[in-house]
Design an enzyme around this catalytic site. Structure first.
Site, PDB file in Angstrom:
ATOM      1  N   THR A  57       2.714  12.962  -2.993  1.00  0.00           N
ATOM      2  CA  THR A  57       3.309  11.633  -2.852  1.00  0.00           C
ATOM      3  C   THR A  57       4.219  11.400  -4.051  1.00  0.00           C
ATOM      4  O   THR A  57       3.775  11.500  -5.200  1.00  0.00           O
ATOM      5  CB  THR A  57       2.224  10.547  -2.802  1.00  0.00           C
ATOM      6  OG1 THR A  57       1.334  10.829  -1.723  1.00  0.00           O
ATOM      7  CG2 THR A  57       2.836   9.169  -2.598  1.00  0.00           C
TER       8      THR A  57
ATOM      9  N   ASP B  34       5.352   4.925   2.198  1.00  0.00           N
ATOM     10  CA  ASP B  34       5.703   6.056   3.060  1.00  0.00           C
ATOM     11  C   ASP B  34       6.564   5.589   4.235  1.00  0.00           C
ATOM     12  O   ASP B  34       7.542   6.241   4.607  1.00  0.00           O
ATOM     13  CB  ASP B  34       4.429   6.726   3.601  1.00  0.00           C
ATOM     14  CG  ASP B  34       3.616   7.401   2.502  1.00  0.00           C
ATOM     15  OD1 ASP B  34       4.181   7.630   1.417  1.00  0.00           O
ATOM     16  OD2 ASP B  34       2.426   7.680   2.728  1.00  0.00           O
TER      17      ASP B  34
ATOM     18  N   SER C 246       0.834  -1.202   0.000  1.00  0.00           N
ATOM     19  CA  SER C 246       0.000   0.000   0.000  1.00  0.00           C
ATOM     20  C   SER C 246       0.869   1.252   0.000  1.00  0.00           C
ATOM     21  O   SER C 246       2.089   1.196   0.232  1.00  0.00           O
ATOM     22  CB  SER C 246      -0.899   0.021   1.239  1.00  0.00           C
ATOM     23  OG  SER C 246      -0.116   0.240   2.410  1.00  0.00           O
ATOM     24  N   LYS C 247       0.217   2.405  -0.253  1.00  0.00           N
ATOM     25  CA  LYS C 247       0.917   3.692  -0.190  1.00  0.00           C
ATOM     26  C   LYS C 247       1.521   3.888   1.200  1.00  0.00           C
ATOM     27  O   LYS C 247       2.633   4.402   1.339  1.00  0.00           O
ATOM     28  CB  LYS C 247      -0.051   4.819  -0.512  1.00  0.00           C
ATOM     29  CG  LYS C 247       0.534   6.207  -0.332  1.00  0.00           C
ATOM     30  CD  LYS C 247      -0.522   7.271  -0.504  1.00  0.00           C
ATOM     31  CE  LYS C 247      -0.004   8.662  -0.145  1.00  0.00           C
ATOM     32  NZ  LYS C 247       0.357   8.805   1.260  1.00  0.00           N
ATOM     33  N   ARG C 248       0.805   3.461   2.215  1.00  0.00           N
ATOM     34  CA  ARG C 248       1.289   3.605   3.592  1.00  0.00           C
ATOM     35  C   ARG C 248       2.611   2.855   3.781  1.00  0.00           C
ATOM     36  O   ARG C 248       3.512   3.318   4.459  1.00  0.00           O
ATOM     37  CB  ARG C 248       0.227   3.081   4.563  1.00  0.00           C
ATOM     38  CG  ARG C 248       0.443   3.519   6.014  1.00  0.00           C
ATOM     39  CD  ARG C 248      -0.689   3.059   6.922  1.00  0.00           C
ATOM     40  NE  ARG C 248      -1.952   3.675   6.567  1.00  0.00           N
ATOM     41  CZ  ARG C 248      -2.977   3.030   6.009  1.00  0.00           C
ATOM     42  NH1 ARG C 248      -2.890   1.746   5.744  1.00  0.00           N
ATOM     43  NH2 ARG C 248      -4.095   3.656   5.711  1.00  0.00           N
TER      44      ARG C 248
END
Length: 509
Positions: free
Chosen positions: A290, A270, A265-267
């Protein structure tokens, strides 16, 4: 194949384009090109609550950067327009109503409060998340439980309602997946999905079937997270009388977190410090940007290459593929059933290999853009080409060209004096003082003559070459990087070399 191959990518315009989405595009694209077919981009914007301004344009720009542009799309048009679901709204209701008339769907008038009360009332240890379906539908406010005249009254009065599919009880639903083979589900385990929402917009379940039928899609590739929805879609193809036209499906494996535990995921990106979107995405709500693979310095060829082998191989040890090779060699029979772990270090390896493969002319404009982003505009192309050839094998990302090449065109802003200071002494200071004087008198300015003069001066002073080359490098480029130091001196020129030595001496004094 009997029918002309038609495949589609149907994203929702809700945010950044995840690398898993680009891989789905890639597999669609390769399959279409292999079979001289058509690749369609269809925008699934029926959920207006999640619609994000600019997201559709962003998706199209991502595909353009990747070199995976569709044959038909909202931008280019085509024989099955419109290619946005929101522009096809009226079409969906007629099919939803047809399903109600046939007894395969029904009107449901339950309010959000009543649905919440249902979940609380029927919650148990065995069933912690009750679903609206077999066994519960009979206890709710819908056209299966209300008298016909009341249903008519509610509808004519404009009462808010949805249309749900009526899932059959204890029926085995089977289809053949191009990757997984025969897949079966028990219908009782699937709830009565909403087909048409209260705002008149279809849900994905109805829209994807109607659109695939209307656009004559022959093969549908999507992520394996859609497998649980497959029984609903198979039944809709059946109930609408289109089974003969149903596309062949392939449910692609997930792209997993680096540790293999769950979907990437994007999380995760990050948290672990790497991109998961193809290009930069700016959140309209909080202005947060992002970073994407493109802006981080990836070549589109490398990005496509690394995605191709995330869940597929051609049965050999080959890892680097051009798009032409992928079109030739791609096969669904070699797509893995299990998820593929994403490895960012491996992703960077692909980019490094592709930068090395690239011809200088192909890199020139990209390097210029990196320079321009850092405020450097003045240089000549002939010199730039020589520099690119000299340093490209040292660059993992396109952005690395700033560190590895900018010093050829401008003196370094800072010099890593700390790397030299511990072993710096008066003899070395004298060596560079004498060297700079001798370089002024050097008639031919080339690598061989500069290196010879450097060696002779070192011998005269009785200092080992190895002790002098690091300070020389630091003076010329600012840090411990770059190609052979004598190549650097030749390219930056006599005047600039001498000026940088003298500046270095003043900082080290």
């Amino acid at each position: 194949m009997e029918k002309k191959v038609r495949v589609r990518f149907a994203p929702s315009p809700t945010g950044g384009l995840h690398l898993g989405g680009v891989r789905t595009v890639l597999y669609n694209y390769l399959f279409a090109k292999q079979h001289n077919g058509t690749f369609v981009l269809r925008i699934e914007d029926t959920d207006q609550t999640r619609f994000v301004e600019g997201a559709e344009e962003y998706i199209q720009e991502c595909l353009k950067w990747c070199g995976l542009e569709p044959d038909e799309s909202p931008l280019s048009g085509g024989p099955y327009a419109p290619y946005r679901q929101s522009e096809r709204k009226e079409m969906y209701r007629q099919y939803a109503e047809q399903l109600v008339t046939q007894g395969n769907a029904y009107y449901a008038f339950d309010t959000p409060q009543e649905l919440e009360a249902m979940r609380e009332k029927f919650k148990s240890e065995e069933n912690p998340s009750p679903q609206y379906g077999h066994g519960i539908r009979e206890k709710m406010r819908n056209s299966l439980t209300l008298p016909a005249d009341e249903v008519s009254h509610l509808l004519s009065g404009g009462a808010q309602h949805v249309i749900r599919i009526k899932m059959p009880e204890d029926e085995t639903i089977t289809f053949t997946d191009m990757i997984r083979g025969e897949v079966s589900f028990n219908s009782s385990l699937t709830d009565d999905k909403v087909l048409l929402k209260a705002d008149g917009m279809p849900t994905y379940h109805l829209a994807v079937v109607v659109d695939d039928y209307s656009m004559k899609i022959t093969h549908a590739f999507r992520g394996e997270e859609w497998l649980p929805s497959a029984p609903v879609h198979v039944l809709l193809w059946k109930y609408l009388g289109w089974m003969e036209e149903m596309p062949e499906w392939a449910h692609l494996p997930l792209i997993l977190k680096p540790d293999g535990h769950g979907k990437l995921s994007k999380r995760d990106g990050d948290r672990l410090g790497f991109p998961v979107f193809a290009m930069n995405w700016k959140d309209a709500k909080n202005e947060e940007v992002t970073t994407g693979f493109r802006e981080l310095g990836f070549l589109p060829e490398a990005f496509i290459n690394l995605l191709a082998v995330l869940g597929w191989n051609d049965g050999t040890e080959q890892e680097l593929f051009t798009i032409e090779e992928l079109v030739e060699k791609f096969s669904l029979t070699h797509v893995h059933k299990g998820g593929a772990k994403f490895n960012y270090e491996k992703a960077k390896w692909f980019n490094h290999e592709w930068i090395k493969k690239y011809k200088v002319e192909g890199l020139r404009q990209k390097v210029k853009e990196v320079f321009a982003a850092n405020g450097l505009e003045a240089y000549d192309d002939e010199k730039l080409d020589v520099v690119i050839e000299l340093v490209k094998d040292r660059c993992t990302l396109l952005t690395d060209f700033w560190q590895q090449a900018s010093f050829f065109f401008m003196a370094p802003e800072t010099i890593d004096v700390a790397s030299v200071k511990p072993k710096w002494n008066e003899d070395k200071a004298m060596f560079f003082d004498i060297l700079s004087e001798k370089l002024v008198l050097l008639e031919e300015w080339n690598v061989a003559d500069i290196e010879t003069l450097f060696k002779e001066t070192a011998a005269e002073k009785g200092i080992k070459m190895g002790e002098l080359q690091l300070p020389f490098r630091i003076m010329l480029v600012g840090g411990k990087f770059g190609p052979t130091v004598f190549d650097i001196a030749e390219l930056i020129g006599k005047k600039e070399t001498i000026e940088r030595i003298r500046k270095g001496l003043s900082l080290l004094s």
